[in-house]
Scaffold this motif. Structure first.
Motif, PDB file in Angstrom:
ATOM      1  N   LEU A 157       0.860  -1.189   0.000  1.00 21.73           N
ATOM      2  CA  LEU A 157       0.000   0.000   0.000  1.00 21.73           C
ATOM      3  C   LEU A 157       0.896   1.239   0.000  1.00 21.73           C
ATOM      4  N   THR A 159       0.282   5.394  -0.339  1.00 17.03           N
ATOM      5  CA  THR A 159      -0.636   6.516  -0.540  1.00 17.03           C
ATOM      6  C   THR A 159       0.048   7.667  -1.283  1.00 17.03           C
ATOM      7  N   GLN A 160       1.322   7.447  -1.657  1.00 15.83           N
ATOM      8  CA  GLN A 160       2.046   8.418  -2.491  1.00 15.83           C
ATOM      9  C   GLN A 160       2.178   7.874  -3.921  1.00 15.83           C
ATOM     10  N   ILE A 161       1.347   6.926  -4.265  1.00 14.74           N
ATOM     11  CA  ILE A 161       1.421   6.298  -5.595  1.00 14.74           C
ATOM     12  C   ILE A 161       1.318   7.372  -6.681  1.00 14.74           C
ATOM     13  N   SER A 188      -8.022  -5.683  -1.716  1.00 16.44           N
ATOM     14  CA  SER A 188      -8.458  -4.674  -2.678  1.00 16.44           C
ATOM     15  C   SER A 188      -8.774  -3.350  -1.992  1.00 16.44           C
ATOM     16  N   THR A 189      -9.224  -3.415  -0.747  1.00 18.47           N
ATOM     17  CA  THR A 189      -9.532  -2.186   0.007  1.00 18.47           C
ATOM     18  C   THR A 189      -8.833  -2.215   1.356  1.00 18.47           C
ATOM     19  N   TYR A 190      -8.848  -1.037   1.991  1.00 14.60           N
ATOM     20  CA  TYR A 190      -8.158  -0.853   3.260  1.00 14.60           C
ATOM     21  C   TYR A 190      -9.128  -0.145   4.188  1.00 14.60           C
ATOM     22  N   PRO A 198      -8.863   2.500  -1.269  1.00 15.30           N
ATOM     23  CA  PRO A 198      -8.166   1.498  -2.072  1.00 15.30           C
ATOM     24  C   PRO A 198      -7.007   0.854  -1.286  1.00 15.30           C
ATOM     25  N   GLY A 199      -6.886  -0.467  -1.365  1.00 18.28           N
ATOM     26  CA  GLY A 199      -5.867  -1.194  -0.610  1.00 18.28           C
ATOM     27  C   GLY A 199      -4.666  -1.572  -1.459  1.00 18.28           C
ATOM     28  N   GLY A 201      -3.818  -4.259  -2.930  1.00 23.05           N
ATOM     29  CA  GLY A 201      -4.132  -4.962  -4.180  1.00 23.05           C
ATOM     30  C   GLY A 201      -4.466  -3.986  -5.303  1.00 23.05           C
ATOM     31  N   SER A 202      -5.070  -2.855  -4.934  1.00 21.64           N
ATOM     32  CA  SER A 202      -5.405  -1.827  -5.920  1.00 21.64           C
ATOM     33  C   SER A 202      -4.157  -1.059  -6.363  1.00 21.64           C
TER      34      SER A 202
ATOM     35  N   LEU B 136      -0.140  15.043  -3.817  1.00 22.73           N
ATOM     36  CA  LEU B 136       0.328  13.862  -3.090  1.00 22.73           C
ATOM     37  C   LEU B 136       0.126  14.041  -1.585  1.00 22.73           C
ATOM     38  N   ASN B 162      -3.042   9.716  -8.648  1.00 21.28           N
ATOM     39  CA  ASN B 162      -2.584   9.757  -7.255  1.00 21.28           C
ATOM     40  C   ASN B 162      -3.668   9.174  -6.341  1.00 21.28           C
ATOM     41  N   TYR B 163      -3.355   9.034  -5.075  1.00 22.06           N
ATOM     42  CA  TYR B 163      -4.247   8.337  -4.143  1.00 22.06           C
ATOM     43  C   TYR B 163      -5.525   9.131  -3.865  1.00 22.06           C
ATOM     44  N   SER B 167      -9.036   7.481  -4.530  1.00 20.85           N
ATOM     45  CA  SER B 167      -9.931   7.333  -3.373  1.00 20.85           C
ATOM     46  C   SER B 167     -11.278   7.989  -3.630  1.00 20.85           C
ATOM     47  N   PHE B 170     -13.232   5.952  -6.141  1.00 23.28           N
ATOM     48  CA  PHE B 170     -13.710   4.735  -5.479  1.00 23.28           C
ATOM     49  C   PHE B 170     -14.920   5.029  -4.597  1.00 23.28           C
ATOM     50  N   ALA B 205      -7.110   0.243 -13.562  1.00 29.37           N
ATOM     51  CA  ALA B 205      -6.978  -1.050 -12.864  1.00 29.37           C
ATOM     52  C   ALA B 205      -7.204  -0.951 -11.351  1.00 29.37           C
ATOM     53  N   PRO B 206      -6.689   0.084 -10.661  1.00 29.93           N
ATOM     54  CA  PRO B 206      -6.946   0.168  -9.211  1.00 29.93           C
ATOM     55  C   PRO B 206      -8.439   0.272  -8.891  1.00 29.93           C
ATOM     56  N   CYS B 209     -10.113  -3.042  -9.339  1.00 27.29           N
ATOM     57  CA  CYS B 209      -9.772  -3.904  -8.204  1.00 27.29           C
ATOM     58  C   CYS B 209     -10.561  -3.492  -6.955  1.00 27.29           C
ATOM     59  N   ALA B 210     -10.506  -2.207  -6.602  1.00 26.67           N
ATOM     60  CA  ALA B 210     -11.125  -1.746  -5.349  1.00 26.67           C
ATOM     61  C   ALA B 210     -12.642  -1.869  -5.397  1.00 26.67           C
TER      62      ALA B 210
END
Lengths: 303, 303
Positions: A157, A159-161, A188-190, A198-199, A201-202, B136, B162-163, B167, B170, B205-206, B209-210
């Motif tokens: 995981l 969160t700076q993706i 997949s989630t957190y 999103p977790g 897996g995402s 970020l 970005n997250y 989020s 989602f 894709a995220p 998945c989520a």
């Protein structure tokens, strides 16, 4: 068919039967930063009965050491050597299963906890929390040099993706021959304090899509996690119970390892997920509403 | 079994047979910012023969208008009404297929081109290039207000991914009942001038998945894209050929629409992908090395 625990005698029977109690954390002990009612008391009962207690979490953002401080803050007794995280499992997988040579490196999508576990296992890494890779600036391959020593991408995981991290990880996966692809976990989630996000897996999903390959997952339900526990703690699978809130991670993890399993309904799984026509094919041995229900053992009548 | 074009007569036969020529762009006309040899001459031949020329691209980062400038810069004659992009197809899908009410909004993961096409179709949106979502900084649901008017999430290639964006998207997909999920295209990678990078399929894709659901894809190989072309241009499928470099988008798109198909090998597909034991099940009608090969028609001997 699961056994739904309800009477004080039901809980007492489990306490008598199992010597080792392996707990998932989020959704079992706490939700986000909120302690779940009765948890401290029940863990106290287990310790008084000299049960072996183990905590197994897929949360890869924290190292075991920093996870310990979370237990401390919530007033739950725990010791670092009782805590096993998916970041730790990834690091152990790299050092002990793959046996990554010391000259090789790992490209990290993940946070400080994953980096700390890699350092503790003596593994060199790129990416992760490096400010150069934590950016929304445009990424161009013209300014990128492929490091031939990167032999694995590890993804947890993060969160700076961002596109720079995804692009670099993708280059290593697609251009460095034999590059390993490891994910801390596939959730997949957190469950954040305020709801699902999103977790891990995402976060690895873009790499699975771009590279066209699936990672080795070291967290629950993978046996890699249980192998890490076994390497440090002796337990008899016949007398061990796995307690969790997720069917496809916690309960499956227990089943994969030949353990008994107990589902609690304080996390992600609801009663409707385990009963009726759309019930999951993953069936826990036991079900109870909350871990705190074990406080009922105090009401067992003397024989 | 594909027909491999080789003699001047082969190319002449195709020019005689097909009235409408639909081109993919990246990998057919150019690679990144580099024009592919012979493209300008062959398009000139087609225009001299009064053929109908159409350009269909899954690139959703640019609107048709800004895509036109790319043609201009490379010296390729093209007109905005000949250009169809997956961002345009998503916008048309929302306005004409879903018929999104004017009071509703779309949450955008994507870039300026997608926003421009949405604006042109009169669709309100959140996210996208809004600086508040291109960050970020940590994302917390405690600081997030769900907008009940968001009725769709649209996702295209977004190099500012970005997250926070993931989020928010989602939340809408999982919490706004009936929220539509639309992806401009499913390409797992994107051919930049210096090599492959993660594509729009990797960016959605995220969310797949989520949220545990797949989007409606409006780009190639979806028929939605061809429906957009049909809405603007009259063509006879029997006398139309789709030219592309990707089997699972371009060639499949042509086949889904009942068009003839021509694969060029100047992009993602190599000879080994279409011959031998591991050949793709998607078989184009015709194959040639490069679009420039059509220059050979000049050598057809007079009868």
């Amino acid at each position: 068919m699961s056994i739904h625990l309800s009477t004080p005698e039901d809980y007492k029977a489990l306490l008598d039967k199992f010597e080792t109690w392996i707990f998932d954390c989020d959704g079992v002990l706490w939700r986000g930063d909120e302690l779940i009612d009765g948890v401290v008391e029940v863990l106290h009962i287990l310790r008084c009965l000299k049960k072996q207690v183990v905590f197994v979490t897929n949360n890869a953002t924290k190292s075991r050491k920093s996870y310990k401080t979370k237990f401390d803050q919530l007033g739950i007794e725990a010791h670092v050597d009782e805590i096993f995280g998916s970041a730790y499992a990834s690091a152990v997988y790299l050092s002990s299963v793959i046996k990554l040579p010391k000259t090789k490196k790992v490209y990290v999508i993940g946070m400080g906890g994953l980096e700390e576990e890699l350092r503790d296992e003596g593994i060199s890494y790129l990416g992760g929390t490096n400010p150069a890779d934590n950016t929304l600036e445009p990424f161009s391959l013209a300014n990128f040099t492929l490091d031939p020593d990167v032999a694995a991408v590890v993804c947890g995981l993060d969160t700076q993706i961002n596109y720079t991290k995804l692009s670099k990880a993708f280059q290593y996966l697609s251009r460095n021959p034999g590059c390993h692809f490891i994910a801390t976990n596939e959730d997949s989630t957190y469950p954040s304090a305020d709801g699902l996000l999103p977790g891990a897996g995402s976060i690895s999903a873009p790499l699975r899509c771009a590279a066209g390959r699936d990672p080795i997952c070291t967290g629950k339900p993978s046996n890699t996690m249980l192998d890490c526990v076994k390497a440090k703690i002796n337990f008899d699978a016949e007398r061990t119970i796995m307690i969790g809130d997720r069917l496809n991670t916690d309960i499956l993890f227990g089943q994969n390892g030949g353990l008994s399993t107990l589902l609690v309904l304080t996390g992600i799984t609801e009663e409707a997920d385990i009963t009726g026509p759309y019930a999951s094919p993953i069936v826990p041995d036991f079900v109870t509403q909350a871990l705190g229900d074990f406080r009922a053992v105090d009401k067992v009548k003397a024989p």
